[in-house]
Design a protein around this motif. Structure first.
Motif, short mmCIF file in Angstrom:
data_model
loop_
_atom_site.label_atom_id
_atom_site.label_comp_id
_atom_site.label_asym_id
_atom_site.label_seq_id
_atom_site.Cartn_x
_atom_site.Cartn_y
_atom_site.Cartn_z
N UNK A 254 35.10 58.79 12.18
CA UNK A 254 35.15 60.22 12.52
C UNK A 254 35.23 61.04 11.26
N UNK A 255 34.92 62.32 11.39
CA UNK A 255 34.95 63.22 10.25
C UNK A 255 36.37 63.57 9.85
N UNK A 256 36.49 64.36 8.78
CA UNK A 256 37.80 64.76 8.28
C UNK A 256 38.45 65.77 9.21
N UNK A 257 39.77 65.69 9.32
CA UNK A 257 40.50 66.67 10.12
C UNK A 257 40.73 67.94 9.32
N UNK A 258 40.89 67.81 8.02
CA UNK A 258 41.05 68.97 7.12
C UNK A 258 40.03 68.84 6.01
N UNK A 259 39.39 69.97 5.69
CA UNK A 259 38.41 69.96 4.61
C UNK A 259 38.78 71.03 3.60
N UNK A 260 38.29 70.88 2.41
CA UNK A 260 38.55 71.86 1.37
C UNK A 260 38.77 71.17 0.04
N UNK A 261 39.08 71.98 -0.99
CA UNK A 261 39.24 71.44 -2.33
C UNK A 261 40.46 70.54 -2.46
N UNK B 68 29.14 68.70 4.98
CA UNK B 68 30.28 69.34 4.30
C UNK B 68 31.36 69.74 5.30
N UNK B 69 30.97 70.21 6.47
CA UNK B 69 31.96 70.62 7.45
C UNK B 69 32.68 69.41 8.07
N UNK B 70 32.10 68.22 7.94
CA UNK B 70 32.74 67.01 8.43
C UNK B 70 33.56 66.32 7.35
N UNK B 71 33.52 66.85 6.11
CA UNK B 71 34.26 66.23 5.03
C UNK B 71 33.50 65.08 4.39
N UNK C 296 20.53 72.31 6.67
CA UNK C 296 21.42 72.33 7.83
C UNK C 296 22.24 71.05 7.94
N UNK C 297 21.61 69.92 7.64
CA UNK C 297 22.31 68.64 7.68
C UNK C 297 23.36 68.56 6.58
N UNK C 298 23.04 69.08 5.40
CA UNK C 298 24.01 69.10 4.30
C UNK C 298 25.21 69.96 4.68
N UNK D 59 40.61 65.24 0.20
CA UNK D 59 39.54 64.35 -0.28
C UNK D 59 38.43 64.20 0.76
N UNK D 60 37.26 63.80 0.27
CA UNK D 60 36.14 63.51 1.17
C UNK D 60 36.42 62.20 1.91
N UNK D 61 35.92 62.09 3.13
CA UNK D 61 36.13 60.86 3.90
C UNK D 61 34.96 59.89 3.78
N UNK D 62 33.85 60.35 3.23
CA UNK D 62 32.69 59.48 3.07
C UNK D 62 31.64 60.13 2.20
#
Length: 178
Positions: free
Chosen positions: A120-127, A170-173, A164-166, A130-133
């Motif tokens: 699954x994607x990240x629950x929190x994103x931002x600087x 990013x919104x998924x981390x 759009x995919x990029x 960390x990235x999840x993948x």
């Protein structure tokens, strides 16, 4: 007249659209029977695993369609797709209780999670998070070629689909690397 409503049924978001003939509803003195309403139903169904249980059964049952008929046709149409792949389906139920359906390609998030090797994607994103993948641009390009084949994406060039995919990544981390 057009009615659109959303509801959540067992964790699946269902969008429904009902269209009626305005001419038939305006004239109350008419002796002709009003035209039956057409209904659009959007579901995400696992490929080859459609069953008449919720959310498919109740969504079609309240419109008078036998859910088992849809399940047989859907499973037959998706037998060449990897079982369990989530496929968006648009079902059009006509007034005489017949139906047609269109299957789309899997959601972008499904492809991104598979390419990054995550559940699954990240629950929190931002600087500060960390990235999840990670995915590379070649994987983004391959996803874009698949998504561009969908009906609603024909007017976009490949560069627009890739951007759009990029953005989705990013919104998924998920980090996009060259």
């Amino acid at each position: 007249m057009c009615h659109v409503y959303f509801r959540h049924l067992f964790g699946v978001r269902i969008r429904s659209l009902t269209i009626t003939n305005p001419a038939a509803s305006e004239s109350k003195m008419s002796k002709k029977a009003p035209a039956a309403a057409a209904s659009l139903l959007r579901l995400v169904v696992p490929a080859g695993k459609a069953t008449p249980t919720p959310p498919i059964g109740p969504a079609l049952g309240q419109r008078g369609v036998k859910s088992m008929d849809f399940c047989k046709q859907f499973n037959d149409r998706t037998k060449n797709v990897e079982p369990g792949t989530p496929l968006p389906v648009i079902i059009t139920v006509k007034g005489d209780r017949t139906f047609t359906f269109v299957t789309k390609s899997p959601p972008t998030s499904f492809f991104l999670k598979r390419a990054a090797g995550i559940e699954k994607g990240a629950t929190n994103i931002g600087k500060e998070h960390p990235y999840v993948g990670k995915v590379n641009l070649k994987q983004v390009y391959e996803i874009a070629k698949i998504k561009q084949a969908d009906d609603g994406m024909g007017h976009l060039d490949l560069k627009g689909v890739c951007s759009g995919i990029i953005g989705s990544a990013k919104s998924m981390g998920i980090e996009v690397v060259p």
